[in-house]
Design a protein around this motif. Structure first.
Motif, PDB file in Angstrom:
ATOM      1  N   LEU A 162      -7.477  -5.320   4.207  1.00 25.58           N
ATOM      2  CA  LEU A 162      -6.722  -4.115   3.870  1.00 25.58           C
ATOM      3  C   LEU A 162      -6.259  -4.165   2.416  1.00 25.58           C
ATOM      4  N   HIS A 163      -5.696  -5.291   2.009  1.00 26.02           N
ATOM      5  CA  HIS A 163      -5.193  -5.408   0.639  1.00 26.02           C
ATOM      6  C   HIS A 163      -6.326  -5.284  -0.389  1.00 26.02           C
ATOM      7  N   THR A 164      -7.483  -5.855  -0.051  1.00 27.08           N
ATOM      8  CA  THR A 164      -8.640  -5.740  -0.947  1.00 27.08           C
ATOM      9  C   THR A 164      -9.079  -4.289  -1.061  1.00 27.08           C
ATOM     10  N   ALA A 165      -9.124  -3.609   0.082  1.00 23.47           N
ATOM     11  CA  ALA A 165      -9.527  -2.198   0.080  1.00 23.47           C
ATOM     12  C   ALA A 165      -8.541  -1.346  -0.711  1.00 23.47           C
ATOM     13  N   LEU A 166      -7.259  -1.647  -0.580  1.00 26.68           N
ATOM     14  CA  LEU A 166      -6.237  -0.895  -1.311  1.00 26.68           C
ATOM     15  C   LEU A 166      -6.381  -1.105  -2.821  1.00 26.68           C
ATOM     16  N   SER A 167      -6.774  -2.301  -3.198  1.00 27.87           N
ATOM     17  CA  SER A 167      -6.966  -2.599  -4.623  1.00 27.87           C
ATOM     18  C   SER A 167      -8.164  -1.852  -5.196  1.00 27.87           C
ATOM     19  N   ASP A 168      -9.162  -1.618  -4.335  1.00 23.61           N
ATOM     20  CA  ASP A 168     -10.412  -1.015  -4.798  1.00 23.61           C
ATOM     21  C   ASP A 168     -10.405   0.513  -4.768  1.00 23.61           C
ATOM     22  N   THR A 169      -9.483   1.114  -4.002  1.00 21.15           N
ATOM     23  CA  THR A 169      -9.531   2.566  -3.816  1.00 21.15           C
ATOM     24  C   THR A 169      -8.943   3.345  -4.972  1.00 21.15           C
ATOM     25  N   GLY A 170      -8.090   2.710  -5.750  1.00 18.49           N
ATOM     26  CA  GLY A 170      -7.471   3.418  -6.863  1.00 18.49           C
ATOM     27  C   GLY A 170      -6.381   4.378  -6.449  1.00 18.49           C
ATOM     28  N   ASP A 171      -5.783   4.166  -5.277  1.00 21.14           N
ATOM     29  CA  ASP A 171      -4.668   5.001  -4.850  1.00 21.14           C
ATOM     30  C   ASP A 171      -3.467   4.787  -5.768  1.00 21.14           C
ATOM     31  N   THR A 172      -2.564   5.745  -5.756  1.00 20.79           N
ATOM     32  CA  THR A 172      -1.333   5.579  -6.515  1.00 20.79           C
ATOM     33  C   THR A 172      -0.540   4.403  -5.949  1.00 20.79           C
ATOM     34  N   THR A 173       0.371   3.896  -6.747  1.00 22.44           N
ATOM     35  CA  THR A 173       1.173   2.754  -6.307  1.00 22.44           C
ATOM     36  C   THR A 173       1.965   3.087  -5.049  1.00 22.44           C
ATOM     37  N   ASP A 174       2.560   4.275  -5.029  1.00 18.38           N
ATOM     38  CA  ASP A 174       3.359   4.676  -3.863  1.00 18.38           C
ATOM     39  C   ASP A 174       2.507   4.739  -2.600  1.00 18.38           C
ATOM     40  N   THR A 175       1.300   5.285  -2.727  1.00 17.42           N
ATOM     41  CA  THR A 175       0.405   5.379  -1.567  1.00 17.42           C
ATOM     42  C   THR A 175      -0.024   3.996  -1.097  1.00 17.42           C
ATOM     43  N   ALA A 176      -0.367   3.138  -2.035  1.00 16.92           N
ATOM     44  CA  ALA A 176      -0.795   1.783  -1.684  1.00 16.92           C
ATOM     45  C   ALA A 176       0.322   1.026  -0.978  1.00 16.92           C
ATOM     46  N   ILE A 177       1.551   1.196  -1.468  1.00 18.90           N
ATOM     47  CA  ILE A 177       2.695   0.520  -0.839  1.00 18.90           C
ATOM     48  C   ILE A 177       2.910   1.047   0.579  1.00 18.90           C
ATOM     49  N   ALA A 178       2.813   2.371   0.741  1.00 14.50           N
ATOM     50  CA  ALA A 178       3.006   2.977   2.060  1.00 14.50           C
ATOM     51  C   ALA A 178       1.960   2.471   3.056  1.00 14.50           C
ATOM     52  N   LEU A 179       0.705   2.361   2.617  1.00 14.53           N
ATOM     53  CA  LEU A 179      -0.366   1.902   3.506  1.00 14.53           C
ATOM     54  C   LEU A 179      -0.258   0.404   3.778  1.00 14.53           C
ATOM     55  N   ALA A 180       0.176  -0.346   2.775  1.00 13.63           N
ATOM     56  CA  ALA A 180       0.406  -1.779   3.001  1.00 13.63           C
ATOM     57  C   ALA A 180       1.519  -1.972   4.014  1.00 13.63           C
ATOM     58  N   LEU A 181       2.517  -1.105   3.977  1.00 14.76           N
ATOM     59  CA  LEU A 181       3.618  -1.182   4.938  1.00 14.76           C
ATOM     60  C   LEU A 181       3.139  -0.864   6.348  1.00 14.76           C
ATOM     61  N   VAL A 182       2.206   0.075   6.475  1.00 13.30           N
ATOM     62  CA  VAL A 182       1.605   0.358   7.784  1.00 13.30           C
ATOM     63  C   VAL A 182       0.956  -0.917   8.331  1.00 13.30           C
ATOM     64  N   GLY A 183       0.199  -1.594   7.482  1.00 18.23           N
ATOM     65  CA  GLY A 183      -0.430  -2.838   7.903  1.00 18.23           C
ATOM     66  C   GLY A 183       0.586  -3.892   8.270  1.00 18.23           C
TER      67      GLY A 183
END
Length: 222
Positions: A162-183
């Motif tokens: 998940l963290h690797t995918a979040l790094s590769d998607t180019g999402d905004t910081t807020d979005t990446a944090i929100a999705l990391a929190l889901v995980g």
């Protein structure tokens, strides 16, 4: 007096069993909400969590009465104390699943994430749901349910994916944090179901959960 205590204990156990079923149902609906961007399933997760919290409060009140008025000893005391601890773990799982559903709600009508991120999240949700099913079985039967030995390692691998995918998607910081929190919430639910299994083992053997963890670590070291 003893008959009254026994009846109260049976009712408390029945409440726990029902809480387990609700938790597992919430896990199943959470998967539908997360993977399918299903708003109806999202609302159902919220509703199921509300039921869980209400039942937790009722269990807490019941155990206070049992401890204050019945003065249980030995195994009966262990049963009451373990019951409220298990209810607390189920309550926390419900809150975690509700947090996942909240992210689905915020993202609707769009999925919470693109496929590369959604795939590991879906797999993590499936793993969490399977763990709630094991917890339900353990509480229902009163028997120690050995946790899937591969589940923690699998969850860690999915978290890394998940963290690797979040790094590769180019999402905004807020979005990446929100999705990391889901995980993080999905992974956290696994810790609570593991503790439920250890509490059931404590009820059966009298070995505290902390001692079980130490024993497991000693076995891994050897």
């Amino acid at each position: 007096m003893r008959t009254q205590f026994t009846n109260e204990l049976v009712a408390l156990t029945a409440d726990l069993t029902q809480m387990c079923r609700i938790t597992h149902e919430a896990a199943e609906r959470m998967i539908d909400a997360l993977v399918g961007a299903d708003l109806t399933a999202t609302y159902e997760v919220f509703a199921l969590d509300e039921r869980l919290q209400a039942m937790y409060s009722a269990c807490e009140a019941r155990t206070v009465v049992l401890l204050a008025l019945q003065a249980p000893v030995a195994r009966d005391l262990r049963h009451v104390v373990t019951a409220i601890q298990i209810a607390g773990e189920l309550s926390r799982i419900g809150q975690l699943f509700s947090g996942v559903a909240d992210q689905v709600y915020r993202s609707h009508p769009e999925p919470v994430a693109a496929t590369p991120v959604l795939d590991p999240l879906g797999a993590m949700a499936e793993l969490a749901a399977a763990a709630t099913e094991r917890a339900e079985r353990a509480v229902t039967t009163g028997r120690y349910s050995v946790a899937d030995e591969n589940a923690p390692a699998t969850m860690r691998a999915l978290t890394q994916k998940l963290h690797t995918a979040l790094s590769d998607t180019g999402d905004t910081t807020d979005t990446a944090i929100a999705l990391a929190l889901v995980g993080h919430r999905l992974a956290g639910s696994l810790e609570h179901t593991d503790r439920i299994a250890r509490l059931i083992h404590f009820l059966d053997t009298g070995i505290p959960p902390t001692a079980q963890i130490v024993a497991d670590e000693d076995e891994e070291a050897s």
